[in-house]
Motif scaffolding. Structure first.
Motif, mmCIF file in Angstrom:
data_model
loop_
_atom_site.group_PDB
_atom_site.id
_atom_site.type_symbol
_atom_site.label_atom_id
_atom_site.label_comp_id
_atom_site.label_asym_id
_atom_site.label_seq_id
_atom_site.Cartn_x
_atom_site.Cartn_y
_atom_site.Cartn_z
ATOM 1 N N ARG A 1 34.923 -27.711 -33.373
ATOM 2 C CA ARG A 1 34.836 -26.742 -32.256
ATOM 3 C C ARG A 1 33.673 -25.786 -32.457
ATOM 4 O O ARG A 1 32.920 -25.496 -31.522
ATOM 5 N N SER A 2 33.524 -25.328 -33.723
ATOM 6 C CA SER A 2 32.421 -24.407 -34.005
ATOM 7 C C SER A 2 31.079 -25.087 -33.771
ATOM 8 O O SER A 2 30.152 -24.476 -33.195
ATOM 9 N N GLU A 3 30.985 -26.341 -34.185
ATOM 10 C CA GLU A 3 29.734 -27.076 -33.976
ATOM 11 C C GLU A 3 29.460 -27.243 -32.486
ATOM 12 O O GLU A 3 28.330 -27.071 -32.023
ATOM 13 N N LYS B 1 50.353 -31.972 -46.565
ATOM 14 C CA LYS B 1 49.970 -30.612 -46.163
ATOM 15 C C LYS B 1 48.467 -30.408 -46.351
ATOM 16 O O LYS B 1 47.794 -29.833 -45.498
ATOM 17 N N LYS B 2 47.940 -30.913 -47.477
ATOM 18 C CA LYS B 2 46.503 -30.822 -47.711
ATOM 19 C C LYS B 2 45.746 -31.571 -46.617
ATOM 20 O O LYS B 2 44.741 -31.082 -46.092
ATOM 21 N N GLN B 3 46.235 -32.777 -46.278
ATOM 22 C CA GLN B 3 45.590 -33.573 -45.240
ATOM 23 C C GLN B 3 45.632 -32.834 -43.906
ATOM 24 O O GLN B 3 44.643 -32.801 -43.171
ATOM 25 N N GLN B 4 46.788 -32.244 -43.612
ATOM 26 C CA GLN B 4 46.923 -31.481 -42.369
ATOM 27 C C GLN B 4 45.968 -30.292 -42.372
ATOM 28 O O GLN B 4 45.311 -30.012 -41.366
ATOM 29 N N ASP B 5 45.868 -29.599 -43.516
ATOM 30 C CA ASP B 5 44.940 -28.472 -43.622
ATOM 31 C C ASP B 5 43.496 -28.939 -43.441
ATOM 32 O O ASP B 5 42.691 -28.276 -42.778
ATOM 33 N N LEU B 6 43.175 -30.124 -44.019
ATOM 34 C CA LEU B 6 41.823 -30.663 -43.861
ATOM 35 C C LEU B 6 41.556 -31.025 -42.398
ATOM 36 O O LEU B 6 40.457 -30.766 -41.879
ATOM 37 N N ASP B 7 42.552 -31.625 -41.744
ATOM 38 C CA ASP B 7 42.395 -31.967 -40.329
ATOM 39 C C ASP B 7 42.183 -30.713 -39.491
ATOM 40 O O ASP B 7 41.328 -30.686 -38.594
ATOM 41 N N THR B 8 42.947 -29.673 -39.792
ATOM 42 C CA THR B 8 42.804 -28.405 -39.068
ATOM 43 C C THR B 8 41.415 -27.823 -39.300
ATOM 44 O O THR B 8 40.741 -27.391 -38.344
ATOM 45 N N GLU C 1 30.542 -25.325 -30.062
ATOM 46 C CA GLU C 1 30.195 -24.007 -29.514
ATOM 47 C C GLU C 1 28.771 -23.623 -29.901
ATOM 48 O O GLU C 1 28.024 -23.032 -29.105
ATOM 49 N N MET C 2 28.368 -23.983 -31.120
ATOM 50 C CA MET C 2 27.000 -23.668 -31.561
ATOM 51 C C MET C 2 25.985 -24.486 -30.763
ATOM 52 O O MET C 2 24.925 -23.967 -30.384
ATOM 53 N N ARG C 3 26.325 -25.753 -30.474
ATOM 54 C CA ARG C 3 25.424 -26.561 -29.649
ATOM 55 C C ARG C 3 25.311 -25.974 -28.238
ATOM 56 O O ARG C 3 24.224 -25.948 -27.660
ATOM 57 N N ALA C 4 26.452 -25.544 -27.714
ATOM 58 C CA ALA C 4 26.429 -24.931 -26.376
ATOM 59 C C ALA C 4 25.594 -23.658 -26.401
ATOM 60 O O ALA C 4 24.789 -23.391 -25.489
ATOM 61 N N GLY C 5 25.757 -22.858 -27.457
ATOM 62 C CA GLY C 5 24.967 -21.633 -27.593
ATOM 63 C C GLY C 5 23.489 -21.952 -27.775
ATOM 64 O O GLY C 5 22.617 -21.256 -27.224
ATOM 65 N N GLN C 6 23.205 -22.983 -28.534
ATOM 66 C CA GLN C 6 21.812 -23.393 -28.745
ATOM 67 C C GLN C 6 21.183 -23.847 -27.429
ATOM 68 O O GLN C 6 20.041 -23.518 -27.128
ATOM 69 N N LYS C 7 21.975 -24.587 -26.630
ATOM 70 C CA LYS C 7 21.470 -25.057 -25.336
ATOM 71 C C LYS C 7 21.163 -23.863 -24.434
ATOM 72 O O LYS C 7 20.126 -23.826 -23.757
ATOM 73 N N ARG C 8 22.068 -22.883 -24.419
ATOM 74 C CA ARG C 8 21.819 -21.689 -23.585
ATOM 75 C C ARG C 8 20.579 -20.959 -24.081
ATOM 76 O O ARG C 8 19.766 -20.481 -23.276
#
Length: 144
Positions: free
Chosen positions: A125-127, A111-118, A129-136
């Motif tokens: 995804r956040s990174e 469960k911990k591993q699954q939580d870490l994977d999540t 999205e931040m790169r996409a935002g930075q590019k814009r």
């Protein structure tokens, strides 16, 4: 072995020793029977009857003692087996409890591993999205 089981084995061993001593006395009783029979032939009838009666009592008591010893031996062996079975059952219950604990720990680890994977996926995804935002933002600044 547990303490109770050890004690049962000691009692059983002592009982066997006593039983062997009782059985070892059988030749003496047989010898007394022969002497009583000989006495019957050579003594007065009343004395022979008394010796014979005494011998009958001795043999009856001896037979009863053997019977009691055999019954006690069976009971002690049964008790010893019961204690061994109880110990084995307790060992099995402990083993089951240990396996349950291992399975729970494994589940919690998974469960911990699954939580870490999540969490990693969310960060990835956040990174992205931040790169996409930075590019814009970089494109907007380049156009300005």
């Amino acid at each position: 072995m547990g303490t109770t089981e050890d004690l049962a084995d000691i009692i059983l061993s002592r009982h066997k020793q006593l039983f062997d001593e009782i059985e070892a006395y059988k030749p003496t009783i047989d010898e007394l029977r022969e002497k009583a029979n000989n006495c019957e032939m050579s003594e007065l009838p009343t004395e022979a009857f008394s010796v014979q009666s005494t011998q009958d009592i001795i043999e009856e008591k001896y037979s009863n003692q053997i019977l009691i010893a055999e019954n006690r031996s069976q009971q002690l062996q049964k008790n010893s087996k019961t204690l061994a079975l109880q110990r084995e059952a307790q060992d099995l219950m402990k083993w089951i409890a240990d396996k349950e604990a291992e399975m729970e720990a494994s589940y919690q680890e998974a469960k911990k591993q699954q939580d870490l994977d999540t969490a990693k996926n969310v960060l990835d995804r956040s990174e992205k999205e931040m790169r996409a935002g930075q590019k814009r933002l970089d494109d907007l600044l380049a156009d300005a």
